[in-house]
Design a protein around this motif. Sequence first.
Motif, PDB file in Angstrom:
ATOM      1  N   GLU A 133      -7.725  -4.575   4.229  1.00 28.48           N
ATOM      2  CA  GLU A 133      -8.030  -5.092   2.894  1.00 28.48           C
ATOM      3  C   GLU A 133      -9.268  -5.977   2.850  1.00 28.48           C
ATOM      4  N   ARG A 183     -10.456  -7.989  -1.281  1.00 26.75           N
ATOM      5  CA  ARG A 183      -9.245  -7.169  -1.457  1.00 26.75           C
ATOM      6  C   ARG A 183      -9.174  -6.550  -2.841  1.00 26.75           C
ATOM      7  N   VAL A 184      -9.508  -7.349  -3.865  1.00 27.24           N
ATOM      8  CA  VAL A 184      -9.373  -6.864  -5.247  1.00 27.24           C
ATOM      9  C   VAL A 184     -10.662  -6.231  -5.772  1.00 27.24           C
ATOM     10  N   CYS A 235      -5.488  -8.989   4.023  1.00 24.24           N
ATOM     11  CA  CYS A 235      -6.121 -10.156   3.411  1.00 24.24           C
ATOM     12  C   CYS A 235      -5.572 -11.457   3.993  1.00 24.24           C
TER      13      CYS A 235
END
Length: 122
Positions: free
Chosen positions: A66, A118-119, A78
């Motif tokens: 991630e 990650r996002v 993460c």
Amino acid sequence: MNDAEDCTDQLVDFLVGTQFEDIPKSVVETAKRVGLDTVACTVAGYDTEIGKGVAELKIEQGGKPESTLFVTGHRLPCSSVAYAHAPMANAHDADETLLHMGHFANHTFLPAIAVAERVGAS
């Protein structure tokens, strides 16, 4: 509602209602300086016993790719990246010592970077 809930509500309202343009330039510049300092300390901290040890542990544990572990480039969960970066940043006890008396960015800035990756945040 108790005082703690009231304070939390006020903080959430402030955070949700604040735009980047509302933040004073001096705060933005300080955040950039502290962030760069923290990344540099993290990279330098990798080359220590604690830095290599925590990196090797998290690499060995593996998991969902991630976020990127600084220096090695390994993609790990993460939470593993956030965990590993904090002691690396503080390994030389040099982080944020120029103008500050405490070390906070290794526990705030570095996890934020891991979560941002990650996002997919910019």
